[in-house]
Scaffold this motif. Structure first.
Motif, PDB file in Angstrom:
ATOM      1  N   GLU A   1       0.827  -1.208   0.000  1.00  0.00           N
ATOM      2  CA  GLU A   1       0.000   0.000   0.000  1.00  0.00           C
ATOM      3  C   GLU A   1       0.862   1.259   0.000  1.00  0.00           C
ATOM      4  OE1 GLU A   1      -2.365  -0.605   3.451  1.00  0.00           O
ATOM      5  OE2 GLU A   1      -3.494  -2.277   2.567  1.00  0.00           O
ATOM      6  N   ARG A   2       1.928   1.265   0.804  1.00  0.00           N
ATOM      7  CA  ARG A   2       2.805   2.437   0.852  1.00  0.00           C
ATOM      8  C   ARG A   2       3.510   2.635  -0.481  1.00  0.00           C
ATOM      9  NH1 ARG A   2       5.577   5.684   4.608  1.00  0.00           N
ATOM     10  NH2 ARG A   2       6.605   7.294   3.361  1.00  0.00           N
ATOM     11  N   ALA A   3       3.992   1.548  -1.076  1.00  0.00           N
ATOM     12  CA  ALA A   3       4.688   1.655  -2.361  1.00  0.00           C
ATOM     13  C   ALA A   3       3.765   2.229  -3.431  1.00  0.00           C
ATOM     14  CB  ALA A   3       5.213   0.290  -2.782  1.00  0.00           C
ATOM     15  N   ALA A   4       2.511   1.772  -3.450  1.00  0.00           N
ATOM     16  CA  ALA A   4       1.554   2.290  -4.432  1.00  0.00           C
ATOM     17  C   ALA A   4       1.250   3.760  -4.174  1.00  0.00           C
ATOM     18  CB  ALA A   4       0.274   1.458  -4.379  1.00  0.00           C
ATOM     19  N   LYS A   5       1.142   4.130  -2.910  1.00  0.00           N
ATOM     20  CA  LYS A   5       0.789   5.508  -2.552  1.00  0.00           C
ATOM     21  C   LYS A   5       1.862   6.491  -2.978  1.00  0.00           C
ATOM     22  CE  LYS A   5      -0.873   8.284   1.343  1.00  0.00           C
ATOM     23  NZ  LYS A   5      -1.264   8.266   2.767  1.00  0.00           N
ATOM     24  N   VAL A   6       3.135   6.104  -2.812  1.00  0.00           N
ATOM     25  CA  VAL A   6       4.237   7.018  -3.144  1.00  0.00           C
ATOM     26  C   VAL A   6       4.819   6.727  -4.526  1.00  0.00           C
ATOM     27  CG1 VAL A   6       4.798   7.398  -0.724  1.00  0.00           C
ATOM     28  CG2 VAL A   6       5.962   5.571  -1.959  1.00  0.00           C
ATOM     29  N   ASP A   7       4.188   5.769  -5.243  1.00  0.00           N
ATOM     30  CA  ASP A   7       4.585   5.434  -6.613  1.00  0.00           C
ATOM     31  C   ASP A   7       6.054   5.015  -6.689  1.00  0.00           C
ATOM     32  OD1 ASP A   7       4.162   5.011  -9.296  1.00  0.00           O
ATOM     33  OD2 ASP A   7       4.673   7.067  -9.879  1.00  0.00           O
ATOM     34  N   VAL A   8       6.407   4.055  -5.824  1.00  0.00           N
ATOM     35  CA  VAL A   8       7.751   3.481  -5.799  1.00  0.00           C
ATOM     36  C   VAL A   8       7.613   1.974  -5.908  1.00  0.00           C
ATOM     37  CG1 VAL A   8       9.823   3.135  -4.383  1.00  0.00           C
ATOM     38  CG2 VAL A   8       8.699   5.359  -4.414  1.00  0.00           C
ATOM     39  N   ASP A   9       8.529   1.340  -6.622  1.00  0.00           N
ATOM     40  CA  ASP A   9       8.525  -0.113  -6.705  1.00  0.00           C
ATOM     41  C   ASP A   9       8.633  -0.713  -5.309  1.00  0.00           C
ATOM     42  OD1 ASP A   9       8.964  -2.665  -8.392  1.00  0.00           O
ATOM     43  OD2 ASP A   9      10.644  -2.673  -6.977  1.00  0.00           O
ATOM     44  N   TRP A  10       7.787  -1.704  -5.004  1.00  0.00           N
ATOM     45  CA  TRP A  10       7.732  -2.241  -3.642  1.00  0.00           C
ATOM     46  C   TRP A  10       9.047  -2.902  -3.240  1.00  0.00           C
ATOM     47  CZ3 TRP A  10       8.257  -7.455  -2.504  1.00  0.00           C
ATOM     48  CH2 TRP A  10       8.163  -8.353  -3.586  1.00  0.00           C
ATOM     49  N   VAL A  11       9.740  -3.511  -4.198  1.00  0.00           N
ATOM     50  CA  VAL A  11      11.037  -4.137  -3.882  1.00  0.00           C
ATOM     51  C   VAL A  11      12.057  -3.061  -3.530  1.00  0.00           C
ATOM     52  CG1 VAL A  11      12.941  -5.532  -4.774  1.00  0.00           C
ATOM     53  CG2 VAL A  11      10.574  -6.134  -5.349  1.00  0.00           C
TER      54      VAL A  11
END
Length: 409
Positions: free
Chosen positions: A88-98
């Motif tokens: 959820e955080r990765a999607a919110k800040v538009d960063v790859d989760w890895v």
């Protein structure tokens, strides 16, 4: 994480006791050979805050107390590098989760190194552990304790007759807290509202891995169980973590293990660190009331002052952070260093014995640091004439501060 050099002490530490959450008793750990410790790690979607730091410094004291008592220690910690909050955080800040997980994990490692926390011998990510997690799920499935709801696999909590013994909670309390900590008691198709997911079927836009149960990813509780059982075996000495993990995380993890290995107790003792508040509420990412270790470090605060401020509180206590505590710790370190710079000082061996005894008694760091304060006062003559009768006092005290309290003064 870098491994700090830890001096050997001439004064042996006594056997170490911790407060066991499951029984409520003070339990003397009695490792046969190597002491085995598992502490639940972070979900790396934000930097290390002081609540995290208090937990890991607290269990670092256990690691050190065991070593000072003559034990080798195997310490295992996970990192939940795939889970809902991270995605959820990765999607919110538009960063790859890895990328986000790797960045925040590295920052956590740097913070722990600065605080002189002895790193785990095995630091295992959930993604790395997926093969052993799948093996454990297959084992539970073969025992008939799993069932499917749509594409997800659930574990039946009633499979473990000891369910509830870790937390000591009644069913009403479990049902109240479960949804606040990742549970889904109201999902249709579940046999029991408290049953927990062990494998989540593939969701659109989320990472997944192939498995005999279909593509998906592991649940949170099964992750730690599989890692602990693989690297520590059954019935290891202490399961540690924050008090917010007592239920459901540690309760569920114990159930998974005890069903998979009938007759075995997952951990001999469950020790839990208290919660740290700021601005009147528990530090949490959802509230945004966080004090980050890295922010303090990058503002030129001595990491040893941060650690000392944490050590002034018992690891099991709930307490509130204030900036004054940090500046008091800075001043205290300055006094300690002044006394240590003299070389000679008040007799040190009795102080070392008191420090080790305090830490062996449920990791009582406030009592240990108070003993150091008294030695400093005697050495500097704060309450009267200075006592410099022990010519090697500073050398002895420096070694004890580092080996027992993790303070490189």
């Amino acid at each position: 994480m870098a491994v700090p050099e830890i001096p050997a002490l001439s004064v042996p530490g006594p056997p170490v006791a911790v407060r066991d959450t499951a029984s409520g008793d003070l339990v003397t750990t009695d490792p046969e050979g190597t002491a085995r410790l598992y502490v639940c790690g972070i979900t790396p979607y934000d930097a290390t805050h002081l609540g995290h730091a208090a937990t890991y410094v607290g269990f670092d004291l256990l690691n050190r107390a065991w070593r000072n008592a003559g034990h080798d220690v195997t310490y295992v910690q996970n990192v939940t590098d795939v889970d809902d909050p991270l995605l959820e955080r990765a999607a919110k800040v538009d960063v790859d989760w890895v990328e986000l997980a790797e960045r925040e994990t590295e920052l956590f490692r740097q913070d722990m190194t600065a605080l002189r926390v002895i790193p785990p011998q095995h630091y295992i990510g959930a993604v790395e552990a997926i093969p052993i997690i799948i093996e454990l799920i297959q084992r539970l499935d073969s025992l008939g304790v799993l069932y499917r709801v749509d594409d997800d696999l659930y574990y039946s909590v009633t499979a473990d007759p000891a369910f509830g013994e870790v937390s000591g909670w009644d069913r009403d309390e479990m049902l109240r807290i479960f949804p606040e900590r990742g549970g889904d008691p109201d999902r249709e198709g579940k046999k029991d509202p408290l049953d927990c997911v062990v494998w989540l079927g593939k969701r659109p836009g989320e990472p997944s891995w192939d498995s005999p149960f279909g593509p998906g990813r592991p649940g949170w509780h099964i992750e730690c169980t599989a890692i602990a059982m693989t690297y520590l075996g059954a019935a290891f000495d202490v399961q540690g973590g924050g008090s917010d993990l007592v239920f459901p995380h540690h309760e569920m993890g114990a159930g998974h293990a005890q069903v998979a290995v009938p007759g075995a107790k997952f951990a001999q003792a469950y020790a839990h660190a208290g919660m740290v508040a700021y601005d009147g509420e528990k530090m949490s990412k959802s509230r945004g009331n966080l004090v980050f270790v890295s922010a303090l470090r990058h503002s030129d605060v001595d990491p040893m002052a941060i650690r000392l401020a944490l050590l002034r509180h018992h690891y099991r206590a709930n307490w509130e952070w204030t900036d004054d505590q940090l500046w008091t710790a800075v001043d205290t370190l300055a006094r300690w260093r002044q006394a240590l710079s003299l070389g000679a000082g008040a007799p040190a061996r009795p102080v070392v014995e008191e420090i080790l005894a305090a830490l062996a008694d449920d990791l009582d760091a406030p009592r240990a640091t108070a003993a150091v304060d008294r030695w400093v006062a005697a050495t500097l003559g704060t309450d009267g004439l200075a006592d410099t009768s022990d010519p090697d006092a500073a050398v002895t005290m420096l070694a004890a501060l580092d080996a027992a309290l993790g303070l490189a003064v």
